[in-house]
Design a protein around this motif. Structure first.
Motif, PDB file in Angstrom:
ATOM      1  N   VAL A 156       0.766  -1.439  -0.042  1.00  0.00           N
ATOM      2  CA  VAL A 156       0.006  -0.045  -0.115  1.00  0.00           C
ATOM      3  C   VAL A 156       0.990   1.216   0.025  1.00  0.00           C
ATOM      4  N   ALA A 157       0.871   2.127  -0.974  1.00  0.00           N
ATOM      5  CA  ALA A 157       1.654   3.313  -1.022  1.00  0.00           C
ATOM      6  C   ALA A 157       0.611   4.606  -0.811  1.00  0.00           C
ATOM      7  N   GLN A 158       1.302   5.220   0.140  1.00  0.00           N
ATOM      8  CA  GLN A 158       0.255   6.628   0.438  1.00  0.00           C
ATOM      9  C   GLN A 158       1.436   7.623   0.406  1.00  0.00           C
ATOM     10  N   PHE A 159       1.100   8.693  -0.721  1.00  0.00           N
ATOM     11  CA  PHE A 159       1.817   9.731  -1.042  1.00  0.00           C
ATOM     12  C   PHE A 159       1.226  11.140  -0.044  1.00  0.00           C
ATOM     13  N   SER A 160       1.743  11.655   0.718  1.00  0.00           N
ATOM     14  CA  SER A 160       0.999  12.862   1.278  1.00  0.00           C
ATOM     15  C   SER A 160       1.278  14.061   0.381  1.00  0.00           C
ATOM     16  N   GLN A 161       0.337  14.708  -0.143  1.00  0.00           N
ATOM     17  CA  GLN A 161       0.493  15.826  -0.691  1.00  0.00           C
ATOM     18  C   GLN A 161       1.289  17.152   0.084  1.00  0.00           C
ATOM     19  N   ALA A 162       0.691  16.868   1.210  1.00  0.00           N
ATOM     20  CA  ALA A 162       0.937  18.012   2.269  1.00  0.00           C
ATOM     21  C   ALA A 162       2.238  18.129   2.619  1.00  0.00           C
ATOM     22  N   ASP A 163       3.074  17.055   2.872  1.00  0.00           N
ATOM     23  CA  ASP A 163       4.555  17.446   3.209  1.00  0.00           C
ATOM     24  C   ASP A 163       5.371  16.541   2.208  1.00  0.00           C
ATOM     25  N   GLY A 164       4.803  16.033   1.192  1.00  0.00           N
ATOM     26  CA  GLY A 164       5.681  15.201   0.198  1.00  0.00           C
ATOM     27  C   GLY A 164       6.095  13.939   0.806  1.00  0.00           C
ATOM     28  N   THR A 165       5.429  13.465   1.797  1.00  0.00           N
ATOM     29  CA  THR A 165       6.314  12.191   2.310  1.00  0.00           C
ATOM     30  C   THR A 165       5.573  10.912   1.461  1.00  0.00           C
ATOM     31  N   LEU A 166       6.125   9.983   1.518  1.00  0.00           N
ATOM     32  CA  LEU A 166       5.686   8.529   0.855  1.00  0.00           C
ATOM     33  C   LEU A 166       5.893   7.584   1.945  1.00  0.00           C
TER      34      LEU A 166
END
Ligand SMILES: Cc1cc2nc3c(=O)[nH]c(=O)nc-3n(C[C@H](O)[C@H](O)[C@H](O)COP(=O)(O)OP(=O)(O)OC[C@H]3O[C@@H](n4cnc5c(N)ncnc54)[C@H](O)[C@@H]3O)c2cc1C
Lengths: 283, 777
Positions: free
Chosen positions: B202-212
């Motif tokens: 499961v991959a989750q990229f956070s637009q908020a802080d650019g973490t994956l």
């Protein structure tokens, strides 16, 4: 499991099932234990639009004595057969075959009717049904009829059932304890590479031998049966009869066993099953 | 290790088991995030074909489909899959995440669909039309290196991926001088690891802080975090990899796979979490395979059984691509080829060959089982050739206990060993003499009864950084919390081996606290900042040692604090059973509860004393470790059907000091089960068109409960000097030691018929044919 979408129907009576099956025709599949059907749906090899589940039809699941025979409903599970006192007394071959099918989970779900209707060339029940000379009652919109076991298996996954017919009941003769089933299993699936079922009928000095796993359909080893007719079950006779168990059979050939090996195993297991049944006859 | 051991060495039940048995543990597929979409991969049905066109319109139009992507859409953005063990002369194709204009194996990813659920994704997959033009298939690695073979990757100009040689000693002289020379070809069949949990992520990229964040069923979250950032363009310090519960790896999850990069990229691209779960069929066709070496072996020896030299020419079928460690596997075979014997010379030449199949890579034992199989079969062949007892041949060639550290003909230095001791013990607990008598009687009764033996050695605790591409150290952290509970963080990423239990044992002993107070965290790079993960039976020897180092630092710090609070000098403080006191005054002691509170409240600390009670450490070993042992097996072969029944199984393993014998027993038993499969029935079958015929449990058998014999298990203990606890490792011992022992037993059973050697798997039909042919002769 990620099958393609289907509609699920659950009739309460056998007649409803027949009607629904007639109504949906080719688009429908009958669901019994699901242990042959669902694996093919999982791989999307089968994509029925409608599933008609026989699971709630109370009068399809029974094992009882009836007119001097033993009647087994199509929805009787392998486990119910394995643990039936009646069968252990009157038709013990079934109790010997059942525990050799799959594992506990498979036996709790899988049904004798589903197995016979599926006609997998490596399934175990066909060998027993043939050796016992069973009768199968089937029914469709045009009514019911009886098919002899030896006429039931037509080819690879093909039976004498008409497209709109259902298998309802398997009728078995009572036998002595002189029966045996010996199976060489495919390691991965547990199905038979060669399974030999033997019924000795001391009253008529005859034997019935059914063989599964070896050819495109289960068959009666008639040459072996003839060889033993009226003969004492001495080990030379048994060996000579077993030698003919795969005569003129066109055997399957795959990564699990060559045709030669299958034919060889048919002979070995016929001999072993005959010896075992003969020993039980003496007791 | 000053305090008496309350836990070390005790057969304590695994603390991880209750959640696993109850089915309440969290695997990747249990992770459900808000807005999460599901990905499904379209795979090539052809082993080799040109991709003339891909039509995705119908799939894209299906309700619930968020996107359909092909190589043209994603390959430029995802980088190439790395091979971390390249060979100097290696030729490698570009390993893109999706196929370009060609596919190179059945199962090759061609497109990926993202949809609101797996059912729709699969429906959409069925709507994609790919126009393939089938090309000639390379399936046989021996034919692949013939001049007229079609090419796996035409652009490389050859099917040879790499060559590798290892040679030591004067080989020619040894073969000239030898009384006897035997040649034998051996085929190490291709195996499918088949972990019970397929891969998934499961991959989750956070637009908020650019973490994956990537949750993935892997053995190596830290190596993934080293390798993946460059592929998908996320900085390492913004990438978090989590290996939640992992349902078996056996090497198959010691890799970086295309789906991990694809899901990461697509989560970034679509701005939503993406889940991908592998099906069993995909697991069989698109997760790495193991073994697949074909070797011609030659051994030179004297009439008295003394071995001189061994050489081998090996073809390694690497499949269509080099995965993370593909080329390294046969090199491990080379390094261990001489087993536990004193050879004067050796040579191994490996040719890695491309075929249109799934890649081979590390599978339980990873190159070492091949070596052990060869050398242990060779020992029996020598015995048969000379009419000698196989036990005597082995005893003649073992180094003595006093000869350790022992330099092998392959250039390794074995840390410690007592091969005679393990052999003797196995004979003793297995009732060797009675077994030999039983064989005699069985043979007189016309039965095919055989006894087999394997005296193995393996290389573990990998390893010093000089031999590992990305470092071979291990990292750990120990923290005494303010409440005096203890948090242990390991970088070793155990995933079922039981270190949540054994590491708690180690740390609890060292700190003098109850085990129940220790929690072991693993598998998350957000907490376990660094690590080199689990493979090569390294976690306890290296990760455990890193923890000991942490505890030493904490105890030293706590000693200073205790001295301050007790108004004494650190040199006068005694630490025993979790208590600090001034020498001679044990009644007035301070425990962790008081010290932890003082350390964190920080009102009354010594001068220049940092608050807190936490330490982290990297442990860098000087050498690998070399576990060893003896397995003895008795079998009976059914003459008519060729079936093998294991009548007796004896395993004596020496993995140095044992933190928890119960865990070791479990590891060895699991390994033997894998070996039973390898010897008796497991094999990946590809047909000449490159189609995998064993892609389901319907066709690929694994050992089941009823196949497992009753084990007689025991051990000897020869501590390793390579780490302070003297631990050697045991995760692969079963697979390495058992395979040749079982095979030797079957060959011994068949030896009265004049049958010398059969390749694995020893399928009933193969045995039946060999018996039939022997009768004809
Ligand atoms: C892991 C595993 C191991 C197995 N091992 C063995 C083994 O060792 N030996 C063996 O013999 N079998 C084995 N099986 C098969 C198992 O016995 C199945 O249960 C059986 O073959 C089919 O029965 P079912 O009730 O599950 O039928 P289903 O799968 O529900 O149906 C099978 C087919 O028959 C049709 N059908 C079902 N009932 C009727 C009916 N009354 N009238 C008309 N058509 C009908 C269905 O439409 C379907 O096409 C195994 C299965 C599994 C999954």
């Amino acid at each position: 499991m990620i099958p393609s979408a289907f509609e699920y129907l659950r009739p309460q009576t056998f007649d409803d099932a027949i009607n629904l099956f007639a109504q949906h025709g080719e688009n429908a599949k009958i669901l019994a234990g699901g242990h042959s059907l669902i694996p093919t749906m999982k791989l999307r090899l089968a994509q029925p639009k409608v599933l008609i589940d026989l699971g709630r039809i109370a009068d399809l699941n029974y094992i009882r004595e009836q007119d001097g025979k033993i009647a087994v409903g199509a929805m009787a599970t392998h486990h119910q057969i394995e643990t039936s006192e009646l069968l252990r007394e009157k038709c013990p071959l079934l109790c010997e075959v059942a525990p050799q099918i799959g594992d506990v989970q498979v036996r709790n779900r899988g049904t004798i009717g589903g197995s016979l209707a599926h006609a997998d060339p490596a399934a175990d029940w066909p060998a027993a049904i043939l050796a016992l000379d069973a009768e199968l009652e089937v029914a469709g919109p045009d009514g019911a009829r009886v098919i002899q076991a030896k006429k039931f298996f037509v080819d690879l996954f093909q039976t004498a059932l008409k497209p709109n017919e259902l298998l309802r009941e398997i009728r078995l003769p009572a036998t002595s304890k002189a029966v045996a089933y010996v199976k060489f299993a495919q390691r991965a699936s547990g199905f038979a590479i060669a399974g030999a079922a033997v019924v000795i009928r001391p009253e008529s000095k005859a034997v019935g031998i059914g063989i599964t796993g070896v050819a495109a359909k289960a068959y009666r080893a008639t040459a072996s049966e003839k060889k033993l007719e009226g003969q004492p079950l001495a080990s030379e006779n048994i060996a000579a009869a077993a030698d003919k168990a795969s005569n003129r059979v066109e055997a399957l050939n795959d990564i699990h066993a060559s045709a030669d090996f299958r034919k060889h195993l048919a002979r070995v297991n016929t001999k072993r099953a005959l010896e075992l049944a003969a020993a039980r006859a003496e007791r | 290790m000053t305090t008496p051991k309350r836990y070390f060495g005790k057969p304590i039940k695994r603390v991880e088991d209750p959640r696993l048995i109850k089915g309440i543990a969290t695997y990747v597929d249990d992770i459900k995030l808000a807005g999460m979409l599901h990905a499904t991969v379209l795979r090539s049905p052809y082993a080799h074909a040109k991709v003339l066109g891909i039509k995705t319109d119908a799939a894209k139009a299906l309700a619930g489909v968020a996107g359909v992507f092909t190589g043209a859409d994603v390959n430029a953005k995802c980088g190439l899959l790395p091979c971390a063990s390249p060979m100097p002369d290696q030729k490698a194709p570009k390993h893109t995440v999706l196929a370009g204009d060609r596919v190179y194996y059945a199962g090759h990813p061609v497109a990926i669909v993202v949809a609101t659920n797996r059912y729709i994704a699969q429906d959409a997959l069925d709507l994609i039309e790919v126009d393939y033009d089938a090309l000639p298939v390379v399936s046989n690695p021996e034919k692949a290196i013939e001049a007229d073979s079609p090419l796996t990757h035409p652009e490389l100009g050859s099917n040879v991926s790499f060559t590798w040689s290892l040679a030591n000693g004067n080989l020619e002289e040894a073969f000239q001088k030898a009384d006897r020379v035997i040649k034998q070809r051996m085929v190490h069949q291709r195996l499918i690891p088949m972990a019970i949990e397929p891969r998934g992520c499961v991959a989750q990229f956070s637009q908020a802080d650019g973490t994956l964040t990537l949750w993935t069923s892997t053995q190596i979250p830290h190596l993934v975090r080293t390798l993946l950032p460059g592929m998908v363009g996320v900085p390492e310090n913004k990438m978090r990899i989590v290996a939640p519960e992992v349902g078996g790896g056996f090497g198959s999850k010691l890799n970086l796979y295309v789906e991990e990069a694809l899901c990461s990229h697509l989560s970034m691209r679509l701005g939503v979490p993406i889940k991908w779960i592998e099906s069993r069929r995909e697991n069989a066709m698109a997760t790495i395979h193991g073994r697949d070496q074909i070797g011609d072996y030659e051994v030179a020896f004297q009439k008295d059984g003394t071995v001189l030299a061994i050489k081998s020419r090996t073809i390694a079928d690497v499949g269509a691509y080099l995965q993370l460690l593909t080329p390294a596997i046969p090199t491990l075979t080379g390094l261990m080829l001489t087993g536990c014997y004193k050879f004067k010379a050796m040579r191994m030449d490996v040719t890695g060959v491309y075929t249109h199949k799934m890649s081979t890579d590390a599978y339980r034992g990873a190159g070492r089982p091949e070596a052990t199989f060869v050398i242990e079969r060779v020992m029996d062949l020598i015995a048969a050739d000379l009419g000698m007892d196989p036990v005597k041949v082995r005893l003649r060639n073992f180094p003595k206990r006093s000869e350790f550290p022992f330099d092998t003909a392959t250039g390794l230095t074995y840390d410690s060993g007592n091969y005679q001791g393990a052999l003797r013990k196995a004979q003793q607990v297995g009732g060797w003499d009675a077994l030999v008598k039983q064989r005699e009687q069985a043979r007189q009764a016309g039965k095919l009864f055989g006894i087999g033996l394997s005296t193995y050695v393996e290389i573990c605790a990998l390893g010093p950084s000089k031999i590992m591409a990305a470092g071979g150290w291990e990292w750990g952290c120990v923290r005494i919390e303010m409440s005096a509970k203890v948090t242990v963080i390991t970088g070793a990423t155990p995933h079922g081996q039981g270190q949540e239990t054994s590491f708690a044992q180690i740390v609890a002993d060292e700190l003098g606290v109850p085990m129940e107070d220790v929690v072991v965290l693993r598998g998350d790079t957000a907490s376990a900042h660094y690590g080199r993960d689990t493979y090569g039976s390294r976690a306890t020897a290296l990760g455990g040692t890193a923890l000991i180092m942490c505890v030493q630092k904490i105890v030293a710090k706590a000693t200073k604090l205790a001295a301050h609070l007790l108004k004494s000098k650190p040199a006068n403080i005694v630490f025993r059973d979790g208590k600090f006191f001034v020498k001679g005054k044990p009644k007035n002691s301070l425990g962790w509860r008081v010290l932890a509170q003082e350390a964190y409240v920080a009102k009354n600390l010594p001068r220049d004393f940092e608050p807190g009670l936490e330490a982290s450490s990297f442990f860098e070993p000087k050498n690998c470790t070399f576990p060893f042992g003896t397995h003895i097996v008795a079998v009976e072969v059914d003459r008519d059907t060729g079936e093998v029944e294991v009548v007796k199984y004896v395993a004596v393993d020496d993995c140095g000091h044992q933190v928890n014998p119960l865990l070791i027993e479990g590891q060895v038993q699991g390994g033997i089960a894998h070996s039973l499969g390898q010897v008796l029935f497991e094999r990946a079958v590809y047909d000449e068109n490159g189609q995998l015929l064993t892609g389901e449990f319907m066709d690929y058998p694994l050992a089941r409960a009823k196949d497992i014999p009753r084990y007689i298990m025991d051990s000897t203990i020869t501590p390793s000097p390579s780490n302070p606890m003297g631990i050697k490792g045991c995760g692969e011992a079963g697979t390495i030691g058992a395979t040749p022992a079982i095979a030797n037993a079957v060959c011994d059973a068949l030896s009265p018929l004049g049958i010398k050697h059969l390749d694995l798997p020893l399928l009933p039909e193969k045995i039946w044919r060999a018996i039939s042919e022997a009768k004809v002769k």
